[in-house]
Design an enzyme around this catalytic site. Structure first.
Site, PDB file in Angstrom:
ATOM      1  N   ASP A  33      -0.700  -5.087  -5.028  1.00 45.82           N
ATOM      2  CA  ASP A  33       0.029  -4.680  -6.238  1.00 45.82           C
ATOM      3  C   ASP A  33       1.084  -5.671  -6.745  1.00 45.82           C
ATOM      4  OD1 ASP A  33      -1.141  -2.484  -5.050  1.00 45.82           O
ATOM      5  OD2 ASP A  33       0.685  -1.304  -4.945  1.00 45.82           O
ATOM      6  N   GLU A 213      -0.434   6.837  -7.112  1.00 47.85           N
ATOM      7  CA  GLU A 213       0.380   5.707  -6.661  1.00 47.85           C
ATOM      8  C   GLU A 213       0.964   4.968  -7.870  1.00 47.85           C
ATOM      9  OE1 GLU A 213      -1.637   4.461  -2.445  1.00 47.85           O
ATOM     10  OE2 GLU A 213      -2.544   3.521  -4.177  1.00 47.85           O
TER      11      GLU A 213
HETATM   12  C1  FRU Z   1      -1.204   0.722  -4.003  1.00 53.80           C
HETATM   13  C2  FRU Z   1      -0.493   0.851  -2.675  1.00 53.80           C
HETATM   14  C3  FRU Z   1       0.875   1.436  -2.855  1.00 53.80           C
HETATM   15  C4  FRU Z   1       1.612   0.931  -1.652  1.00 53.80           C
HETATM   16  C5  FRU Z   1       1.016  -0.437  -1.480  1.00 53.80           C
HETATM   17  C6  FRU Z   1       0.921  -0.910  -0.066  1.00 53.80           C
HETATM   18  O1  FRU Z   1      -2.220  -0.219  -4.012  1.00 53.80           O
HETATM   19  O2  FRU Z   1      -1.279   1.635  -1.796  1.00 53.80           O
HETATM   20  O3  FRU Z   1       0.898   2.838  -2.982  1.00 53.80           O
HETATM   21  O4  FRU Z   1       3.001   0.883  -1.866  1.00 53.80           O
HETATM   22  O5  FRU Z   1      -0.268  -0.405  -2.057  1.00 53.80           O
HETATM   23  O6  FRU Z   1       0.515  -2.247  -0.001  1.00 53.80           O
END
Ligand code: FRU
Length: 495
Positions: A33, A213
């Protein structure tokens, strides 16, 4: 760490050919992300979920890159490294102009990152709480706040805070953060980033087939008017329209406490919801804070959790999407929809495809007959193909690595506009290396955006090595797809 699986023909040159030019990749490591997107003193900061020690997910820290034009990025040292106790999950960054948190001395201005501390409790269960780190040297170095975490509800599924200032001098900080398995975006407010009060919640709504998310909430202009609406972004994994990870959005109003959507449907059909992207590879998209003139830029992670760990590149793995400038368009049905326009490099090759013709990029380095790529193995740079399809017509375009006058070799991405069905599709089942994961090969589609019946369908296809972004309806519909061709794509032929 090297990748677990070799690329099809096993050459370094090949994965170099797949490294995009304008889509950010980490030099030699894993990313997911985008985090902490913020504009500060002439520089755009892009932090990202990063494994500084390998090309698979793990050791999650905040990597860091900067740019002055949203296209050319410079990777900097890791900003917030993981520790033995804590992984640094997704979150956002703000400029604390009023020094509400007190991190800045006299003439300094603090940048404050709000991230999720992912830890393991004494009983072995996961714990996710929100924490702060700050920089008083314009993002060069970061310190964790001694009072972390600042928001802990004892949950293992509480993450991805996005923070912004609401109101003027009498305003307050707002955090949107997910209770992931409850399909809920929770709104908290704070005077100082350190103490938070829960004030409202939004959800479950629309797609709930996976965890929620990476929320975002921001005001956005309605094109051609003086009006603004608020947009709530919610990523979903799995259970998206295209399958696996995807990003939905809601348009509505926000009064500093409550978000109220303007349109909710009781339909359980994913096609009836609003998606930022209908391809397989656009996830966790969030927007930059503090951009001047009310402009709004978003960037997503160009991958999908279904196979992200297996994509055949090395030693880097995964890229961001192009940065997209967004605004709202009032559709004929009265609803507001997000329009996205990619920020393109000035030196992108722009090719118009007249009806019935073939367009081939020249310049850059050409593909060679042995299936490798010439020179340094790079692709042809960023190519932008533009074309129109007559209203009511159907047309297939094949994107491949062939040269002018050469027959197609069978490998390629097939993009079909079906004017009668009102759809656009991308078929990547023959797009190159498809064997690295069973969930990868796919035919993805989107409804064409509402328009006048007799309007042509206009298409823009941006090709950048292993990432293809397709835009139609002036950016009202986007599809992002990863491709791993033996020869870099540089030709578009109407089939
Ligand atoms: C989304 C996610 C978030 C988390 C991160 C961990 O892709 O699962 O919810 O904070 O990636 O790398």
């Amino acid at each position: 760490m090297t990748e677990s699986r070799p690329a099809t023909s096993g050459t370094i040159a090949e994965t170099t050919a797949w490294r995009p030019a304008a889509h950010f990749t980490a030099r030699a490591t894993w990313l997911n992300d985008p985090n902490g997107l913020v504009y500060h003193r002439g520089t755009y900061h892009l932090f990202f979920q990063n494994n500084p020690h390998g090309s698979s997910w793990g050791n999650i820290s905040w990597g860091h890159a900067t740019s002055t034009d949203l296209v050319n990025w410079t990777e900097l040292p890791v900003a917030i490294p993981c520790t033995d106790e804590e992984m640094v999950f997704s979150g956002s960054a703000v400029v604390d102009h009023r020094n509400t948190a007190g991190f800045a001395a006299d003439t300094e201005t603090a940048l404050v990152a709000v991230y999720t501390s992912a830890t393991t409790a004494a009983d072995g269960t996961g714990r996710q709480a929100q924490s702060l780190a700050y920089s008083v040297d314009d993002g060069a170095t970061w310190s964790r706040y001694a009072g972390n975490p600042v928001l802990d509800i004892g949950s293992a599924e509480f993450r991805d805070p996005k923070v912004f200032w609401y109101g003027g001098d009498d305003g307050h900080w707002v955090m949107v953060v997910v209770e992931a398995t409850e399909h809920r975006v929770v709104v908290y407010t704070s005077p100082d980033l350190k103490t938070w009060q829960r004030v409202s919640a939004f959800g479950p709504a629309h797609a709930t087939g996976g965890v929620w998310e990476c929320p975002d909430l921001f005001p956005l202009r309605v094109a051609g008017t003086q009006e603004t609406r608020w947009v709530m972004i919610v990523s979903l994994n799995p259970g998206s329209f295209a399958g696996g990870s995807g990003t939905q959005y809601f348009v509505g109003d926000f009064d500093g406490v409550n978000f109220t959507p303007e349109h909710l449907t009781a339909s359980d059909q994913l096609v009836d919801y609003d998606w930022l992207d209908y391809g397989r590879d656009y996830y966790a998209a969030v927007s930059f804070s503090d951009v001047p003139d009310g402009r709004r830029f978003m960037v997503g992670w160009a991958s999908n959790w279904e196979y992200a760990g297996e994509t055949p590149t090395s030693p880097w793995r995964s890229s961001m999407s192009l940065v997209r400038e967004v605004d709202l368009v009032r559709s004929p049905d009265g609803r507001h929809r997000i329009r996205q326009r990619p920020v393109l490099p000035n030196d992108a090759s722009r090719l118009d495809l007249p009806p019935g013709a073939t367009a081939v990029a020249s310049g850059g380095d050409s593909a060679t007959d042995d299936g490798g790529a010439a020179d340094d193995g790079g692709a042809a740079g960023v190519l932008v193909f533009s074309m129109r399809v007559d209203a009511g017509d159907s047309a297939t375009f094949v994107l491949d690595g062939g040269a002018d006058g050469e027959p197609a070799d069978g490998e390629g991405l097939r993009i079909t506009v079906d004017g009668n069905a009102g759809t656009i599709s991308c078929d990547r089942t023959g797009a190159g290396d498809t064997g690295f994961h069973p969930a990868y090969a796919s035919v993805d589609w989107a409804p064409l955006p509402p328009s006048d019946d007799d309007a042509d369908v206009e298409l823009r296809i941006v090709v950048d090595a292993s990432v293809v972004e397709v835009y139609t309806g002036d950016g009202l519909v986007a599809l992002t797809e990863l491709v791993f061709p033996a020869r870099p794509y540089r030709r578009l032929t109407r089939g």
